[in-house]
Design a protein around this motif. Sequence first.
Motif, PDB file in Angstrom:
ATOM      1  N   LEU A   1       3.212  28.562  22.465  1.00 16.75           N
ATOM      2  CA  LEU A   1       2.735  27.946  21.726  1.00 16.75           C
ATOM      3  C   LEU A   1       3.620  26.882  20.879  1.00 16.75           C
ATOM      4  CD1 LEU A   1      -1.307  30.154  21.011  1.00 16.75           C
ATOM      5  CD2 LEU A   1      -0.341  28.785  22.515  1.00 16.75           C
ATOM      6  N   LEU A   2       2.918  25.507  20.819  1.00 12.34           N
ATOM      7  CA  LEU A   2       4.512  25.253  19.367  1.00 12.34           C
ATOM      8  C   LEU A   2       3.697  24.231  18.906  1.00 12.34           C
ATOM      9  CD1 LEU A   2       6.934  23.456  19.642  1.00 12.34           C
ATOM     10  CD2 LEU A   2       6.055  21.315  20.668  1.00 12.34           C
ATOM     11  N   THR A   3       3.866  24.613  17.331  1.00  9.22           N
ATOM     12  CA  THR A   3       3.172  25.044  16.044  1.00  9.22           C
ATOM     13  C   THR A   3       4.226  23.844  15.342  1.00  9.22           C
ATOM     14  OG1 THR A   3       4.594  26.503  15.220  1.00  9.22           O
ATOM     15  CG2 THR A   3       2.491  27.542  16.594  1.00  9.22           C
ATOM     16  N   ASP A   4       3.804  23.724  13.860  1.00 10.70           N
ATOM     17  CA  ASP A   4       5.047  22.681  12.910  1.00 10.70           C
ATOM     18  C   ASP A   4       4.847  23.375  11.883  1.00 10.70           C
ATOM     19  OD1 ASP A   4       3.777  19.878  13.794  1.00 10.70           O
ATOM     20  OD2 ASP A   4       1.933  19.727  13.572  1.00 10.70           O
ATOM     21  N   PRO A   5       5.676  23.329  11.393  1.00 14.13           N
ATOM     22  CA  PRO A   5       5.678  25.007  10.112  1.00 14.13           C
ATOM     23  C   PRO A   5       4.872  24.467   8.527  1.00 14.13           C
ATOM     24  CG  PRO A   5       6.797  22.188  10.146  1.00 14.13           C
ATOM     25  CD  PRO A   5       6.962  22.380  11.406  1.00 14.13           C
ATOM     26  N   VAL A   6       4.992  25.610   8.433  1.00 14.35           N
ATOM     27  CA  VAL A   6       3.329  25.486   6.759  1.00 14.35           C
ATOM     28  C   VAL A   6       4.122  24.730   6.109  1.00 14.35           C
ATOM     29  CG1 VAL A   6       2.594  27.119   5.203  1.00 14.35           C
ATOM     30  CG2 VAL A   6       2.796  28.041   7.083  1.00 14.35           C
ATOM     31  N   ASP A   7       5.376  24.911   5.719  1.00  9.87           N
ATOM     32  CA  ASP A   7       5.739  23.626   4.414  1.00  9.87           C
ATOM     33  C   ASP A   7       6.118  22.221   5.090  1.00  9.87           C
ATOM     34  OD1 ASP A   7       7.814  23.203   6.265  1.00  9.87           O
ATOM     35  OD2 ASP A   7       9.345  24.808   5.072  1.00  9.87           O
TER      36      ASP A   7
ATOM     37  N   GLY B   1       7.511  27.091  12.189  1.00  8.78           N
ATOM     38  CA  GLY B   1       7.303  26.334  12.802  1.00  8.78           C
ATOM     39  C   GLY B   1       7.779  26.638  14.400  1.00  8.78           C
ATOM     40  N   GLY B   2       8.139  25.583  15.352  1.00  6.50           N
ATOM     41  CA  GLY B   2       8.451  25.976  16.296  1.00  6.50           C
ATOM     42  C   GLY B   2       7.284  26.528  18.051  1.00  6.50           C
ATOM     43  N   PRO B   3       7.802  27.138  18.624  1.00  4.21           N
ATOM     44  CA  PRO B   3       7.250  28.097  19.537  1.00  4.21           C
ATOM     45  C   PRO B   3       7.429  29.385  19.026  1.00  4.21           C
ATOM     46  CG  PRO B   3       9.780  27.663  20.632  1.00  4.21           C
ATOM     47  CD  PRO B   3       9.624  27.014  18.889  1.00  4.21           C
TER      48      PRO B   3
ATOM     49  N   ALA C   1      -0.724  30.501  13.264  1.00  6.37           N
ATOM     50  CA  ALA C   1      -0.002  31.245  14.519  1.00  6.37           C
ATOM     51  C   ALA C   1       1.071  32.212  13.705  1.00  6.37           C
ATOM     52  CB  ALA C   1       0.150  30.291  15.785  1.00  6.37           C
ATOM     53  N   PHE C   2       1.486  33.467  15.021  1.00  2.00           N
ATOM     54  CA  PHE C   2       3.011  33.832  14.651  1.00  2.00           C
ATOM     55  C   PHE C   2       3.211  34.521  16.661  1.00  2.00           C
ATOM     56  CE2 PHE C   2      -1.138  36.244  13.694  1.00  2.00           C
ATOM     57  CZ  PHE C   2      -0.856  37.050  13.795  1.00  2.00           C
ATOM     58  N   ASP C   3       3.852  34.643  15.847  1.00  5.27           N
ATOM     59  CA  ASP C   3       5.170  35.420  18.073  1.00  5.27           C
ATOM     60  C   ASP C   3       4.293  37.045  17.419  1.00  5.27           C
ATOM     61  OD1 ASP C   3       6.969  34.397  18.204  1.00  5.27           O
ATOM     62  OD2 ASP C   3       8.554  34.936  16.960  1.00  5.27           O
ATOM     63  N   GLY C   4       3.343  36.799  18.778  1.00 10.68           N
ATOM     64  CA  GLY C   4       2.641  37.836  18.824  1.00 10.68           C
ATOM     65  C   GLY C   4       0.975  38.042  18.757  1.00 10.68           C
TER      66      GLY C   4
END
Length: 333
Positions: free
Chosen positions: A62-68, A51-53, A16-19
């Motif tokens: 949406l609350l996400t985890d960072p790719v790294d 990561g983050g929202p 996911a990503f903003d937008g």
Amino acid sequence: MSTRERPLPRTVAVLAFDGVRLLDVTAPLEVFSTAATLGARYEVALLSPAGGPVTTSAGTRLLTDPVDEQTGRVHTLIVPGSPGLPKEVPAGLLDAVHTLHSASWRTASVCTGAFALAEAGLLHGRRATTHWRHVTTLAQRHPDIEVDGDAIFVRDGRIYTSAGVSAGLDLSLALVEADEGPGLAREVARDLVVFLQRPGGQSQFSVAARTPTPRHSTLTALLRSIAADPAADQSLPELARRAGLSARHLTRLFNEEVGDTPGGYVESMRLEAARTLLDAGETVTATAHLSGLGSDETLRRVFLRHLGVTPSTYRARFRTTDPTGPGRGPRTA
């Protein structure tokens, strides 16, 4: 079976990503999560570059985890789309795509997510699709890609691309079927009350809406006249006469500006008219006559070629979404 012997879950990473389009994200999440509840070995991860929202195009966060923080192999990477990707793919998103793709067994895009895969170089020399509204842009910007503007989804090697928004459901179900077989995929489709494989391609959507606006004013007027009365005489000689052009010149204009032959475009408009007539309750015979397709058999051939169903089947399935009406809605069996 001991923990050591138990098969490892397949990690499905949705980036996911903003937008991002909300349904591009949630459709795959629902399919793979539902498959997991039915016994499939999936573990779903919702990631973003930092990561983050993240805020979707619908305004939902949406609350996400960072790719790294994603360690180990990724079985399936899914890159959703957004309204902004055809204009510009953020550098941070490209870096995330590269990182996750290098660790994945297969990579897929939903809708305009194909632009991210293309900019990352993952579609070079491959066949691909995207939302019908953006297929021309993708083809022009990346002439090395064989763009299929009608497919709901396309597989080329370990890369998958899919059409607009809800096509993420079709693609995800196909991936589940490839992993777990048609039985479990059918159960997922039943649980979500969707088609396991929907009939037709993107050509089922409005012809006028997906046709580029011609530069030639005479051609614009001609397209409008076809749309206004598809059942009239729309033969090539008659179209050429109305346009004041030779049949050869008109055919060249259609190919250059519409991306179709005059006959192909007329057939598409007549098919759209026929669908509208069937939706309104007309009989198959009356629909064939009023749409300009002529006979029941011609109508049947056109429906099978473009939509993969007969007119009577289409009428039964798609005339209404009312569960008490004819056809009783879509069947997933």
